[in-house]
Design a protein around this motif. Structure first.
Motif, PDB file in Angstrom:
ATOM      1  N   TYR A 211       2.587  -5.811   3.305  1.00  0.00           N
ATOM      2  CA  TYR A 211       1.985  -6.884   4.089  1.00  0.00           C
ATOM      3  C   TYR A 211       2.309  -8.222   3.438  1.00  0.00           C
ATOM      4  O   TYR A 211       2.129  -8.372   2.226  1.00  0.00           O
ATOM      5  CB  TYR A 211       0.467  -6.721   4.158  1.00  0.00           C
ATOM      6  CG  TYR A 211       0.027  -5.389   4.704  1.00  0.00           C
ATOM      7  CD1 TYR A 211      -0.073  -5.176   6.071  1.00  0.00           C
ATOM      8  CD2 TYR A 211      -0.279  -4.327   3.849  1.00  0.00           C
ATOM      9  CE1 TYR A 211      -0.469  -3.945   6.579  1.00  0.00           C
ATOM     10  CE2 TYR A 211      -0.676  -3.097   4.342  1.00  0.00           C
ATOM     11  CZ  TYR A 211      -0.771  -2.913   5.707  1.00  0.00           C
ATOM     12  OH  TYR A 211      -1.156  -1.700   6.205  1.00  0.00           O
TER      13      TYR A 211
ATOM     14  N   TRP B 249      -1.912   2.232  -4.803  1.00  0.00           N
ATOM     15  CA  TRP B 249      -1.899   3.493  -4.060  1.00  0.00           C
ATOM     16  C   TRP B 249      -3.079   3.451  -3.145  1.00  0.00           C
ATOM     17  O   TRP B 249      -3.249   3.688  -2.094  1.00  0.00           O
ATOM     18  CB  TRP B 249      -1.991   4.706  -4.987  1.00  0.00           C
ATOM     19  CG  TRP B 249      -1.915   5.973  -4.203  1.00  0.00           C
ATOM     20  CD1 TRP B 249      -2.955   6.751  -3.811  1.00  0.00           C
ATOM     21  CD2 TRP B 249      -0.743   6.607  -3.664  1.00  0.00           C
ATOM     22  NE1 TRP B 249      -2.508   7.818  -3.084  1.00  0.00           N
ATOM     23  CE2 TRP B 249      -1.152   7.756  -2.970  1.00  0.00           C
ATOM     24  CE3 TRP B 249       0.608   6.299  -3.687  1.00  0.00           C
ATOM     25  CZ2 TRP B 249      -0.274   8.613  -2.325  1.00  0.00           C
ATOM     26  CZ3 TRP B 249       1.482   7.159  -3.052  1.00  0.00           C
ATOM     27  CH2 TRP B 249       1.043   8.300  -2.370  1.00  0.00           C
TER      28      TRP B 249
ATOM     29  N   ASN C 220      11.043   8.589   1.165  1.00  0.00           N
ATOM     30  CA  ASN C 220      11.149   7.826  -0.086  1.00  0.00           C
ATOM     31  C   ASN C 220      12.438   8.212  -0.798  1.00  0.00           C
ATOM     32  O   ASN C 220      12.633   9.361  -1.148  1.00  0.00           O
ATOM     33  CB  ASN C 220       9.928   8.088  -0.967  1.00  0.00           C
ATOM     34  CG  ASN C 220       8.682   7.497  -0.365  1.00  0.00           C
ATOM     35  OD1 ASN C 220       8.702   6.384   0.151  1.00  0.00           O
ATOM     36  ND2 ASN C 220       7.595   8.230  -0.399  1.00  0.00           N
TER      37      ASN C 220
ATOM     38  N   GLU D 106       4.029  -7.398   8.724  1.00  0.00           N
ATOM     39  CA  GLU D 106       3.814  -6.048   8.209  1.00  0.00           C
ATOM     40  C   GLU D 106       5.114  -5.265   8.314  1.00  0.00           C
ATOM     41  O   GLU D 106       5.818  -5.356   9.314  1.00  0.00           O
ATOM     42  CB  GLU D 106       2.727  -5.367   9.040  1.00  0.00           C
ATOM     43  CG  GLU D 106       2.467  -3.937   8.685  1.00  0.00           C
ATOM     44  CD  GLU D 106       1.424  -3.302   9.592  1.00  0.00           C
ATOM     45  OE1 GLU D 106       1.562  -2.101   9.879  1.00  0.00           O
ATOM     46  OE2 GLU D 106       0.474  -3.995  10.025  1.00  0.00           O
TER      47      GLU D 106
ATOM     48  N   ASP E  97       7.110  -1.331   7.387  1.00  0.00           N
ATOM     49  CA  ASP E  97       7.141   0.039   6.890  1.00  0.00           C
ATOM     50  C   ASP E  97       8.182   0.056   5.785  1.00  0.00           C
ATOM     51  O   ASP E  97       9.292  -0.445   5.978  1.00  0.00           O
ATOM     52  CB  ASP E  97       7.540   1.021   8.001  1.00  0.00           C
ATOM     53  CG  ASP E  97       6.472   1.128   9.077  1.00  0.00           C
ATOM     54  OD1 ASP E  97       5.286   1.214   8.729  1.00  0.00           O
ATOM     55  OD2 ASP E  97       6.832   1.118  10.264  1.00  0.00           O
TER      56      ASP E  97
ATOM     57  N   LYS F 268       3.671   8.677  -5.914  1.00  0.00           N
ATOM     58  CA  LYS F 268       2.258   8.655  -6.292  1.00  0.00           C
ATOM     59  C   LYS F 268       2.095   8.376  -7.784  1.00  0.00           C
ATOM     60  O   LYS F 268       2.718   9.020  -8.616  1.00  0.00           O
ATOM     61  CB  LYS F 268       1.590   9.972  -5.934  1.00  0.00           C
ATOM     62  CG  LYS F 268       0.091   9.905  -6.010  1.00  0.00           C
ATOM     63  CD  LYS F 268      -0.564  11.125  -5.411  1.00  0.00           C
ATOM     64  CE  LYS F 268      -2.063  10.930  -5.388  1.00  0.00           C
ATOM     65  NZ  LYS F 268      -2.735  12.031  -4.726  1.00  0.00           N
TER      66      LYS F 268
ATOM     67  N   ASP G 160       0.860  -1.177   0.000  1.00  0.00           N
ATOM     68  CA  ASP G 160       0.000   0.000   0.000  1.00  0.00           C
ATOM     69  C   ASP G 160       0.898   1.230   0.000  1.00  0.00           C
ATOM     70  O   ASP G 160       1.434   1.622   1.039  1.00  0.00           O
ATOM     71  CB  ASP G 160      -0.927  -0.010   1.210  1.00  0.00           C
ATOM     72  CG  ASP G 160      -1.916   1.140   1.219  1.00  0.00           C
ATOM     73  OD1 ASP G 160      -1.682   2.170   0.540  1.00  0.00           O
ATOM     74  OD2 ASP G 160      -2.935   1.023   1.918  1.00  0.00           O
ATOM     75  N   LYS G 161       1.083   1.815  -1.177  1.00  0.00           N
ATOM     76  CA  LYS G 161       1.989   2.964  -1.302  1.00  0.00           C
ATOM     77  C   LYS G 161       1.475   4.168  -0.514  1.00  0.00           C
ATOM     78  O   LYS G 161       2.275   4.934   0.015  1.00  0.00           O
ATOM     79  CB  LYS G 161       2.184   3.331  -2.773  1.00  0.00           C
ATOM     80  CG  LYS G 161       3.012   2.302  -3.523  1.00  0.00           C
ATOM     81  CD  LYS G 161       3.190   2.501  -5.012  1.00  0.00           C
ATOM     82  CE  LYS G 161       3.074   3.837  -5.596  1.00  0.00           C
ATOM     83  NZ  LYS G 161       3.349   3.900  -7.042  1.00  0.00           N
ATOM     84  N   SER G 162       0.156   4.339  -0.408  1.00  0.00           N
ATOM     85  CA  SER G 162      -0.390   5.502   0.288  1.00  0.00           C
ATOM     86  C   SER G 162      -0.074   5.480   1.780  1.00  0.00           C
ATOM     87  O   SER G 162      -0.022   6.523   2.421  1.00  0.00           O
ATOM     88  CB  SER G 162      -1.905   5.612   0.071  1.00  0.00           C
ATOM     89  OG  SER G 162      -2.584   4.565   0.728  1.00  0.00           O
ATOM     90  N   GLU G 163       0.161   4.290   2.322  1.00  0.00           N
ATOM     91  CA  GLU G 163       0.480   4.151   3.752  1.00  0.00           C
ATOM     92  C   GLU G 163       1.936   3.746   3.994  1.00  0.00           C
ATOM     93  O   GLU G 163       2.330   3.540   5.132  1.00  0.00           O
ATOM     94  CB  GLU G 163      -0.453   3.126   4.395  1.00  0.00           C
ATOM     95  CG  GLU G 163      -1.901   3.576   4.407  1.00  0.00           C
ATOM     96  CD  GLU G 163      -2.802   2.622   5.162  1.00  0.00           C
ATOM     97  OE1 GLU G 163      -2.305   1.628   5.736  1.00  0.00           O
ATOM     98  OE2 GLU G 163      -4.015   2.865   5.158  1.00  0.00           O
ATOM     99  N   SER G 164       2.714   3.576   2.914  1.00  0.00           N
ATOM    100  CA  SER G 164       4.109   3.110   3.012  1.00  0.00           C
ATOM    101  C   SER G 164       4.202   1.806   3.794  1.00  0.00           C
ATOM    102  O   SER G 164       5.047   1.639   4.670  1.00  0.00           O
ATOM    103  CB  SER G 164       4.993   4.187   3.652  1.00  0.00           C
ATOM    104  OG  SER G 164       5.027   5.338   2.844  1.00  0.00           O
ATOM    105  N   LYS G 165       3.326   0.866   3.450  1.00  0.00           N
ATOM    106  CA  LYS G 165       3.253  -0.423   4.138  1.00  0.00           C
ATOM    107  C   LYS G 165       3.373  -1.571   3.152  1.00  0.00           C
ATOM    108  O   LYS G 165       2.905  -1.486   2.017  1.00  0.00           O
ATOM    109  CB  LYS G 165       1.927  -0.585   4.887  1.00  0.00           C
ATOM    110  CG  LYS G 165       1.706   0.384   6.018  1.00  0.00           C
ATOM    111  CD  LYS G 165       2.495  -0.001   7.230  1.00  0.00           C
ATOM    112  CE  LYS G 165       2.109   0.877   8.407  1.00  0.00           C
ATOM    113  NZ  LYS G 165       2.924   0.586   9.570  1.00  0.00           N
TER     114      LYS G 165
END
Length: 160
Positions: free
Chosen positions: A35, A160, A130, A45, A47, A55, A28-33
């Motif tokens: 999984y 994203w 980033n 999980e 970071d 984006k 999930d790029k929007s949360e920098s995660k």
């Protein structure tokens, strides 16, 4: 609870974690995660850090974007400029066609990797922004764990 029951519970937990399979890596790029999943359940999980311009989907070489979509983790690279790496199968056929329509190279060599060689100690700072050219970065210890848990051929979904 006596000591033997505690030991049994610890052994059960360690055995479960040690043998946990990973059938999907979801980013999930929007949360920098990132999984790691097995049967829809999160096993681990992280970071993560991305390209300097995260984006949106990667469209050409040098845009510093991390691709979005479904790819495969298709080979490991132990002699990287970064501490260990696993390759993401970008670009796919669609990526190549889209870049050709624009008259540009789609780029490639997108990896999940650790820190730049000899700078692993710097991860607490580098992982807070980033900094890659479009790859997905972990700390070195996380990269070791990732390489142990994720098999070649595992699907990676980046969004994203």
């Amino acid at each position: 609870m006596n000591a033997s029951k505690y030991i049994a519970l610890i052994c059960l937990f360690v055995a479960h974690f040690s043998f946990a399979g990973v059938d999907l890596v979801k980013v999930d790029k929007s949360e920098s995660k990132m999984y790691l999943l097995d049967g829809g359940q999160i096993v681990k999980e992280y970071d993560v850090a991305f390209g300097a311009n995260p984006k949106g989907h990667k469209v050409q070489e040098g845009d510093e974007k991390t691709p979005e979509g479904t790819y495969t983790l298709d080979y490991k690279k132990e002699d990287s400029s970064f501490y260990r790496a696993m390759h993401i199968s970008y670009p796919n056929k669609q990526d190549i066609e889209n870049a050709a329509k624009r008259g540009v190279s789609p780029g490639g060599f997108i990896m999940v990797h650790g820190q730049r060689n000899w700078l692993g100690w710097f991860a607490p700072i580098t992982q807070s922004f980033n900094w890659t050219n479009g790859c997905i970065a972990l700390s070195n210890s996380e990269m070791d764990e990732f390489m142990d848990l994720v098999s070649l051929g595992t699907e990676i979904q980046i969004e994203w």
